[in-house]
Scaffold this motif. Structure first.
Motif, PDB file in Angstrom:
ATOM      1  N   GLN A  37      20.673   7.245  -2.316  1.00 54.44           N
ATOM      2  CA  GLN A  37      19.851   7.249  -0.902  1.00 54.44           C
ATOM      3  C   GLN A  37      20.579   7.643   0.244  1.00 54.44           C
ATOM      4  OE1 GLN A  37      17.603   3.561  -0.974  1.00 54.44           O
ATOM      5  NE2 GLN A  37      16.931   4.192   1.294  1.00 54.44           N
ATOM      6  N   ALA A  38      21.601   6.822   0.385  1.00 54.88           N
ATOM      7  CA  ALA A  38      22.394   6.939   1.477  1.00 54.88           C
ATOM      8  C   ALA A  38      23.060   8.408   1.781  1.00 54.88           C
ATOM      9  CB  ALA A  38      23.632   5.805   1.624  1.00 54.88           C
ATOM     10  N   TRP A  39      23.645   8.900   0.798  1.00 53.04           N
ATOM     11  CA  TRP A  39      24.373   9.987   0.797  1.00 53.04           C
ATOM     12  C   TRP A  39      23.080  11.268   1.178  1.00 53.04           C
ATOM     13  CZ3 TRP A  39      28.775  11.684   2.045  1.00 53.04           C
ATOM     14  CH2 TRP A  39      28.909  12.930   1.835  1.00 53.04           C
ATOM     15  N   GLU A  40      21.821  11.102   0.472  1.00 54.30           N
ATOM     16  CA  GLU A  40      20.680  11.831   0.860  1.00 54.30           C
ATOM     17  C   GLU A  40      20.363  12.076   2.220  1.00 54.30           C
ATOM     18  OE1 GLU A  40      17.952  11.411  -2.218  1.00 54.30           O
ATOM     19  OE2 GLU A  40      19.423  12.404  -3.478  1.00 54.30           O
ATOM     20  N   GLU A  41      20.221  10.521   2.746  1.00 57.60           N
ATOM     21  CA  GLU A  41      19.889  10.776   4.138  1.00 57.60           C
ATOM     22  C   GLU A  41      21.082  11.381   5.036  1.00 57.60           C
ATOM     23  OE1 GLU A  41      19.149   6.197   4.614  1.00 57.60           O
ATOM     24  OE2 GLU A  41      17.408   6.568   3.314  1.00 57.60           O
ATOM     25  N   TRP A  42      22.274  10.943   4.679  1.00 59.46           N
ATOM     26  CA  TRP A  42      23.615  11.495   5.573  1.00 59.46           C
ATOM     27  C   TRP A  42      23.221  13.155   5.421  1.00 59.46           C
ATOM     28  CZ3 TRP A  42      26.353  12.543   9.346  1.00 59.46           C
ATOM     29  CH2 TRP A  42      27.252  13.457   9.033  1.00 59.46           C
ATOM     30  N   THR A  47      22.476  18.064   8.250  1.00 59.11           N
ATOM     31  CA  THR A  47      21.748  19.508   8.551  1.00 59.11           C
ATOM     32  C   THR A  47      21.199  19.339   9.547  1.00 59.11           C
ATOM     33  OG1 THR A  47      21.424  19.562   6.156  1.00 59.11           O
ATOM     34  CG2 THR A  47      20.088  20.882   7.457  1.00 59.11           C
ATOM     35  N   ARG A  48      20.667  18.481  10.299  1.00 59.33           N
ATOM     36  CA  ARG A  48      19.813  18.565  11.618  1.00 59.33           C
ATOM     37  C   ARG A  48      21.064  18.778  12.699  1.00 59.33           C
ATOM     38  NH1 ARG A  48      17.163  14.338   9.458  1.00 59.33           N
ATOM     39  NH2 ARG A  48      17.949  12.650  10.800  1.00 59.33           N
ATOM     40  N   LEU A  49      22.182  17.998  12.377  1.00 62.00           N
ATOM     41  CA  LEU A  49      23.277  18.404  13.690  1.00 62.00           C
ATOM     42  C   LEU A  49      23.734  19.617  13.453  1.00 62.00           C
ATOM     43  CD1 LEU A  49      25.155  14.864  12.896  1.00 62.00           C
ATOM     44  CD2 LEU A  49      23.728  15.359  14.958  1.00 62.00           C
ATOM     45  N   ASN A  51      22.376  22.264  12.261  1.00 65.50           N
ATOM     46  CA  ASN A  51      21.365  23.440  12.928  1.00 65.50           C
ATOM     47  C   ASN A  51      20.882  23.308  14.396  1.00 65.50           C
ATOM     48  OD1 ASN A  51      21.223  24.608  10.553  1.00 65.50           O
ATOM     49  ND2 ASN A  51      19.284  23.141   9.926  1.00 65.50           N
ATOM     50  N   GLU A  52      20.551  22.039  14.759  1.00 68.77           N
ATOM     51  CA  GLU A  52      20.267  21.820  16.247  1.00 68.77           C
ATOM     52  C   GLU A  52      21.493  21.911  17.376  1.00 68.77           C
ATOM     53  OE1 GLU A  52      17.209  21.510  17.364  1.00 68.77           O
ATOM     54  OE2 GLU A  52      16.591  21.646  15.151  1.00 68.77           O
ATOM     55  N   LYS A  53      22.512  21.688  16.834  1.00 65.80           N
ATOM     56  CA  LYS A  53      23.703  21.860  17.884  1.00 65.80           C
ATOM     57  C   LYS A  53      24.458  23.278  17.702  1.00 65.80           C
ATOM     58  CE  LYS A  53      24.581  16.889  18.244  1.00 65.80           C
ATOM     59  NZ  LYS A  53      24.664  16.754  19.885  1.00 65.80           N
ATOM     60  N   HIS A  54      23.718  23.793  16.611  1.00 67.38           N
ATOM     61  CA  HIS A  54      24.610  25.368  16.311  1.00 67.38           C
ATOM     62  C   HIS A  54      26.353  25.297  15.881  1.00 67.38           C
ATOM     63  CE1 HIS A  54      20.681  27.235  17.567  1.00 67.38           C
ATOM     64  NE2 HIS A  54      21.004  26.238  18.848  1.00 67.38           N
ATOM     65  N   LEU A  55      26.382  24.351  15.278  1.00 61.62           N
ATOM     66  CA  LEU A  55      27.817  23.962  14.723  1.00 61.62           C
ATOM     67  C   LEU A  55      28.212  25.125  13.854  1.00 61.62           C
ATOM     68  CD1 LEU A  55      27.420  20.471  14.184  1.00 61.62           C
ATOM     69  CD2 LEU A  55      28.192  21.423  16.028  1.00 61.62           C
ATOM     70  N   ASN A  56      29.765  25.485  14.104  1.00 64.80           N
ATOM     71  CA  ASN A  56      30.363  26.419  13.400  1.00 64.80           C
ATOM     72  C   ASN A  56      31.130  25.725  12.221  1.00 64.80           C
ATOM     73  OD1 ASN A  56      31.754  28.338  12.169  1.00 64.80           O
ATOM     74  ND2 ASN A  56      32.652  29.174  14.231  1.00 64.80           N
ATOM     75  N   MET A  57      30.758  25.995  11.025  1.00 67.61           N
ATOM     76  CA  MET A  57      31.547  24.933   9.797  1.00 67.61           C
ATOM     77  C   MET A  57      32.566  25.625   9.820  1.00 67.61           C
ATOM     78  SD  MET A  57      29.549  22.551   9.493  1.00 67.61           S
ATOM     79  CE  MET A  57      30.497  21.909   8.097  1.00 67.61           C
ATOM     80  N   LEU A  58      33.202  26.995  10.235  1.00 62.04           N
ATOM     81  CA  LEU A  58      34.431  27.394   9.977  1.00 62.04           C
ATOM     82  C   LEU A  58      35.449  26.802  10.964  1.00 62.04           C
ATOM     83  CD1 LEU A  58      33.558  31.114   9.486  1.00 62.04           C
ATOM     84  CD2 LEU A  58      33.979  29.308   7.683  1.00 62.04           C
ATOM     85  N   ASP A  59      34.976  26.132  11.857  1.00 64.16           N
ATOM     86  CA  ASP A  59      35.709  25.429  13.014  1.00 64.16           C
ATOM     87  C   ASP A  59      36.356  24.108  12.449  1.00 64.16           C
ATOM     88  OD1 ASP A  59      37.052  24.307  15.182  1.00 64.16           O
ATOM     89  OD2 ASP A  59      35.177  24.268  16.446  1.00 64.16           O
ATOM     90  N   PRO A  60      37.588  23.714  12.381  1.00 62.22           N
ATOM     91  CA  PRO A  60      38.011  22.605  11.893  1.00 62.22           C
ATOM     92  C   PRO A  60      37.735  21.429  12.729  1.00 62.22           C
ATOM     93  CG  PRO A  60      40.119  24.265  11.903  1.00 62.22           C
ATOM     94  CD  PRO A  60      38.753  24.869  12.466  1.00 62.22           C
ATOM     95  N   GLU A  61      37.530  21.599  13.952  1.00 64.12           N
ATOM     96  CA  GLU A  61      36.939  20.359  14.859  1.00 64.12           C
ATOM     97  C   GLU A  61      35.662  20.165  14.645  1.00 64.12           C
ATOM     98  OE1 GLU A  61      37.484  21.415  19.024  1.00 64.12           O
ATOM     99  OE2 GLU A  61      39.648  21.866  18.873  1.00 64.12           O
ATOM    100  N   THR A  62      34.763  21.236  14.292  1.00 60.41           N
ATOM    101  CA  THR A  62      33.582  20.759  13.740  1.00 60.41           C
ATOM    102  C   THR A  62      33.470  19.900  12.602  1.00 60.41           C
ATOM    103  OG1 THR A  62      32.549  22.847  14.649  1.00 60.41           O
ATOM    104  CG2 THR A  62      31.236  21.762  13.078  1.00 60.41           C
ATOM    105  N   THR A  79      25.160   7.157  15.751  1.00 64.64           N
ATOM    106  CA  THR A  79      25.627   8.537  15.512  1.00 64.64           C
ATOM    107  C   THR A  79      24.991   9.266  16.303  1.00 64.64           C
ATOM    108  OG1 THR A  79      23.778   8.982  13.883  1.00 64.64           O
ATOM    109  CG2 THR A  79      25.921   8.133  13.007  1.00 64.64           C
ATOM    110  N   ASP A  80      25.508  10.573  16.788  1.00 58.16           N
ATOM    111  CA  ASP A  80      24.752  11.459  17.470  1.00 58.16           C
ATOM    112  C   ASP A  80      23.681  11.926  16.667  1.00 58.16           C
ATOM    113  OD1 ASP A  80      27.039  11.434  19.174  1.00 58.16           O
ATOM    114  OD2 ASP A  80      27.786  13.327  18.492  1.00 58.16           O
ATOM    115  N   GLN A  81      22.709  12.336  17.655  1.00 53.93           N
ATOM    116  CA  GLN A  81      21.125  12.913  17.209  1.00 53.93           C
ATOM    117  C   GLN A  81      20.992  14.266  17.764  1.00 53.93           C
ATOM    118  OE1 GLN A  81      19.425  10.920  14.963  1.00 53.93           O
ATOM    119  NE2 GLN A  81      20.941   9.418  15.035  1.00 53.93           N
ATOM    120  N   ALA A  82      20.241  14.871  16.904  1.00 53.99           N
ATOM    121  CA  ALA A  82      19.944  16.439  17.240  1.00 53.99           C
ATOM    122  C   ALA A  82      18.996  16.334  18.374  1.00 53.99           C
ATOM    123  CB  ALA A  82      19.449  17.020  16.019  1.00 53.99           C
ATOM    124  N   GLU A  83      19.414  16.902  19.539  1.00 54.00           N
ATOM    125  CA  GLU A  83      18.418  16.736  20.758  1.00 54.00           C
ATOM    126  C   GLU A  83      17.213  17.588  20.353  1.00 54.00           C
ATOM    127  OE1 GLU A  83      21.810  18.237  21.297  1.00 54.00           O
ATOM    128  OE2 GLU A  83      22.677  16.179  21.660  1.00 54.00           O
TER     129      GLU A  83
END
Length: 90
Positions: A37-42, A47-49, A51-62, A79-83
């Protein structure tokens, strides 16, 4: 009956993950201490973070940012939330 773990997020015995969600020791640790349950919620928050923050998963900092957010989420810290995200109404 399915396997259970004492979930570090919910502080109770809940259904366990069927396999480590990440490679290596970190994945094994999560499988031992985080419920399905906790993992699915994470995953939904992650996914929201992304998509909404337009994160690049190829970036090690991301990826480091998401790992930090995951630890914060699983430890019940803020935690941060998707604006602009509006949860669906029930």
């Amino acid at each position: 009956m399915s396997n259970t773990v004492f979930c570090r997020k919910y502080q109770q015995e809940l259904e366990a993950l069927p396999f480590p969600p990440l490679p290596g020791e970190k994945g094994a640790e999560i499988q031992r201490t985080v419920s399905r349950q906790a993992w699915e919620e994470w995953q939904a928050l992650q996914t929201r973070l992304i998509n909404e923050k337009h994160l690049n998963m190829l970036d090690p900092e991301t990826r480091a940012y998401l790992m930090e957010q995951m630890e914060r989420f699983l430890d019940n810290r803020d935690t941060d939330q998707a604006e602009g995200y509006v949860p669906p109404s029930s």
